[in-house]
Design a protein around this motif. Structure first.
Motif, PDB file in Angstrom:
ATOM      1  N   ILE A  35       0.858  -1.182   0.000  1.00  0.00           N
ATOM      2  CA  ILE A  35       0.000   0.000   0.000  1.00  0.00           C
ATOM      3  C   ILE A  35       0.891   1.228   0.000  1.00  0.00           C
ATOM      4  O   ILE A  35       2.016   1.200   0.521  1.00  0.00           O
ATOM      5  CB  ILE A  35      -0.950   0.012   1.225  1.00  0.00           C
ATOM      6  N   ASP A  36       0.400   2.291  -0.598  1.00  0.00           N
ATOM      7  CA  ASP A  36       1.059   3.579  -0.509  1.00  0.00           C
ATOM      8  C   ASP A  36       0.260   4.401   0.501  1.00  0.00           C
ATOM      9  O   ASP A  36      -0.879   4.800   0.216  1.00  0.00           O
ATOM     10  CB  ASP A  36       1.064   4.252  -1.889  1.00  0.00           C
ATOM     11  N   LEU A  37       0.833   4.600   1.700  1.00  0.00           N
ATOM     12  CA  LEU A  37       0.087   5.345   2.724  1.00  0.00           C
ATOM     13  C   LEU A  37      -0.131   6.762   2.242  1.00  0.00           C
ATOM     14  O   LEU A  37       0.813   7.488   1.900  1.00  0.00           O
ATOM     15  CB  LEU A  37       0.838   5.336   4.056  1.00  0.00           C
ATOM     16  N   SER A  38      -1.397   7.176   2.227  1.00  0.00           N
ATOM     17  CA  SER A  38      -1.756   8.476   1.675  1.00  0.00           C
ATOM     18  C   SER A  38      -1.330   9.608   2.606  1.00  0.00           C
ATOM     19  O   SER A  38      -1.425   9.498   3.831  1.00  0.00           O
ATOM     20  CB  SER A  38      -3.269   8.520   1.486  1.00  0.00           C
ATOM     21  N   ALA A  39      -0.877  10.713   1.997  1.00  0.00           N
ATOM     22  CA  ALA A  39      -0.578  11.924   2.774  1.00  0.00           C
ATOM     23  C   ALA A  39      -1.858  12.648   3.172  1.00  0.00           C
ATOM     24  O   ALA A  39      -1.816  13.656   3.875  1.00  0.00           O
ATOM     25  CB  ALA A  39       0.327  12.847   1.967  1.00  0.00           C
ATOM     26  N   GLY A  40      -2.998  12.114   2.736  1.00  0.00           N
ATOM     27  CA  GLY A  40      -4.273  12.773   3.016  1.00  0.00           C
ATOM     28  C   GLY A  40      -4.825  12.510   4.406  1.00  0.00           C
ATOM     29  O   GLY A  40      -5.828  13.094   4.791  1.00  0.00           O
ATOM     30  N   TRP A  41      -4.159  11.647   5.173  1.00  0.00           N
ATOM     31  CA  TRP A  41      -4.690  11.274   6.493  1.00  0.00           C
ATOM     32  C   TRP A  41      -3.649  11.547   7.573  1.00  0.00           C
ATOM     33  O   TRP A  41      -3.534  10.816   8.558  1.00  0.00           O
ATOM     34  CB  TRP A  41      -5.107   9.794   6.497  1.00  0.00           C
ATOM     35  N   THR A  42      -2.898  12.653   7.366  1.00  0.00           N
ATOM     36  CA  THR A  42      -1.858  13.007   8.326  1.00  0.00           C
ATOM     37  C   THR A  42      -2.334  14.096   9.291  1.00  0.00           C
ATOM     38  O   THR A  42      -3.187  14.926   8.968  1.00  0.00           O
ATOM     39  CB  THR A  42      -0.588  13.515   7.622  1.00  0.00           C
ATOM     40  N   ILE A  43      -1.751  14.052  10.488  1.00  0.00           N
ATOM     41  CA  ILE A  43      -1.904  15.120  11.483  1.00  0.00           C
ATOM     42  C   ILE A  43      -0.491  15.641  11.689  1.00  0.00           C
ATOM     43  O   ILE A  43       0.399  14.867  12.036  1.00  0.00           O
ATOM     44  CB  ILE A  43      -2.481  14.567  12.792  1.00  0.00           C
ATOM     45  N   ILE A  44      -0.307  16.962  11.486  1.00  0.00           N
ATOM     46  CA  ILE A  44       1.036  17.507  11.356  1.00  0.00           C
ATOM     47  C   ILE A  44       1.731  16.634  10.299  1.00  0.00           C
ATOM     48  O   ILE A  44       1.224  16.557   9.171  1.00  0.00           O
ATOM     49  CB  ILE A  44       1.804  17.557  12.700  1.00  0.00           C
ATOM     50  N   SER A  45       2.785  15.884  10.608  1.00  0.00           N
ATOM     51  CA  SER A  45       3.369  15.071   9.541  1.00  0.00           C
ATOM     52  C   SER A  45       3.159  13.578   9.742  1.00  0.00           C
ATOM     53  O   SER A  45       3.536  12.769   8.902  1.00  0.00           O
ATOM     54  CB  SER A  45       4.878  15.360   9.421  1.00  0.00           C
ATOM     55  N   ALA A  46       2.536  13.195  10.864  1.00  0.00           N
ATOM     56  CA  ALA A  46       2.383  11.762  11.143  1.00  0.00           C
ATOM     57  C   ALA A  46       1.065  11.228  10.579  1.00  0.00           C
ATOM     58  O   ALA A  46       0.049  11.934  10.568  1.00  0.00           O
ATOM     59  CB  ALA A  46       2.435  11.516  12.646  1.00  0.00           C
TER      60      ALA A  46
END
Lengths: 286, 286
Positions: A35-46
């Motif tokens: 899977i490519d973890l989406s940057a759309g579900w981040t808080i700050i950078s995590a």
């Protein structure tokens, strides 16, 4: 006039939504998923812990003979980042009504070696085969109507950092648990909100795994600031949620020795308690 | 006159007690431990789930660089019997303040093949290094003084089956949660008791793992009968317990679809909340 111009914005559906696309895995081999973890579900950078739980939950739903998570216990090891990841699953036991599996999510270090981010043990079943009996003393959270609650679009970011995940959620916080955003935390360890997906997709057991870890930390209302990393999070899914917005209530009763618990309840539009969770998190005392 | 005849019965100590002897493991190889599960901790014929958790907890304390369980998540797979068992551990991650491990307990079928009974994921630390800060809204359970509570020695077995484990525990139930024993369950999903080890050994983090699963099921007070097998049980140890008896409070709020949660709190003699647990169990509706 083209029909799209007058039709209301199409609501996304279960199986065809941002959340479904961003938690979809590709089977590399039996029990192993990319899977490519989406940057759309981040808080700050995590990457959000609930999103990760939904990813692992979907991998196990594929690997096990049962499709619905009943109880999922996750231990968080290292912070995940957007980008490539692999999920390795292991079938522990298959039974007639329940099956148990294990899954780990790994990312890659600079030399391409796998680094484990999170490991889960989970038992799955079929929510649709459960009897309808309910004997409960639990009551839905006391939360004002949705239109009297506040989201990040309603003013100066009540959710700090205004991270990517806020664009993907319909999160409306109970004003009585918003004191922290005005510099006046109540001192009570409570957080309540209406919760949905921004594209209108209805809830299912996997979005419940997201819902239990999507609100601001209760620690903010206790007057703490900063990151409250999860050590362990266990979710029980008790019922398939009805369509419509969810109500999420989170309570912390005991902050001690630099750790606190967060107890979450999720209620659906039919007034059913659809999920319960508890996490142990670290608090930065100050 | 021999001294033993006048001296009060010697209290067992941590490290030298029934509980310590019956949870002691023999290291067969790095991370692999043998144990003979004692028949002394059975309910009817099944080995108590909290005793099993303590056995696994001690194995992980040996395998990991940290000695104290902070959070232990167990999924129960098949029913354990008294007799030989092997525990296999796996170090998942070691950190400065927390380490995470996995452990499985196996027994043997008629052909000598290993059958997995229970699998746990757990994070360990050092309770003695935690700061003293406590900010809590939790209150100790409302339970009458110990001498006003009832144990199996106080009358016609309030604990059904009068199993071996009752001889090893000092378990005194709050009369207001004993209606089920008189055929008059209150309908409330509550169970409260004073808890200790019968030989007087003081509590430690491992006996807390036992304490959270040692009371009669809350389901009895809801009016259900019969076995309530645990599917999953997670314990958080929040503080090293002070010497003296513990108070344990267990609450079930939601029985639905044939499953129920049991939330336990354990308080020590210094009025500290020393452990919290939640389990998902199956209920036999009738």
């Amino acid at each position: 006039m083209p029909e799209a111009a007058t039709a209301p914005a199409a609501r996304a559906t279960i199986g065809d939504s941002e959340f479904d696309r961003d938690t979809a895995l590709t089977r590399r081999a039996p029990g192993i998923y990319d899977i490519d973890l989406s940057a759309g579900w981040t808080i700050i950078s995590a990457v959000n812990g609930g999103y990760l739980l939904a990813v692992l939950g979907r991998a196990l739903a594929d690997a096990l003979p049962h499709a619905d998570p009943f109880t999922v216990s996750a231990h968080y090891l290292t912070a995940s980042q957007p980008g490539p990841a692999v999920v390795r699953t292991d079938v522990v036991r298959t039974g007639r009504t329940l099956s148990t599996g294990q899954a780990s999510l790994f990312q890659y270090d600079d030399e391409g070696r796998e680094v484990e981010r999170i490991r889960v043990l989970a038992s799955y079943g079929d929510l649709d085969t459960l009897p309808d009996d309910v004997r409960t003393t639990a009551r839905p959270p006391a939360i004002p109507p949705l239109e009297q609650c506040f989201g990040s679009e309603d003013g100066p970011a009540p959710v700090p950092g205004s991270s990517a995940i806020t664009d993907r959620l319909m999160l409306k916080l109970d004003p009585s648990t918003l004191g922290w955003a005005l510099g006046q935390p109540s001192g009570k360890g409570e957080m309540r909100a209406w919760f949905g997906l921004a594209d209108g997709r209805d809830p299912d057991p996997f979005s419940l795994l997201l819902a239990v870890d999507a609100l601001p930390p209760t620690a903010f209302e206790i007057g703490l600031k900063g990151w409250v990393p999860t050590v362990e999070l266990t979710v029980h899914v008790r019922c398939r949620p009805a369509p419509g917005p969810l109500r999420v209530s989170i309570t912390t009763r005991n902050l001690a020795g630099g750790f606190l618990e967060e107890d979450a309840e999720v209620w659906d539009s039919a007034d059913r308690l659809v999920a319960q969770s508890r996490q142990l998190a670290r608090a930065r005392l100050g």
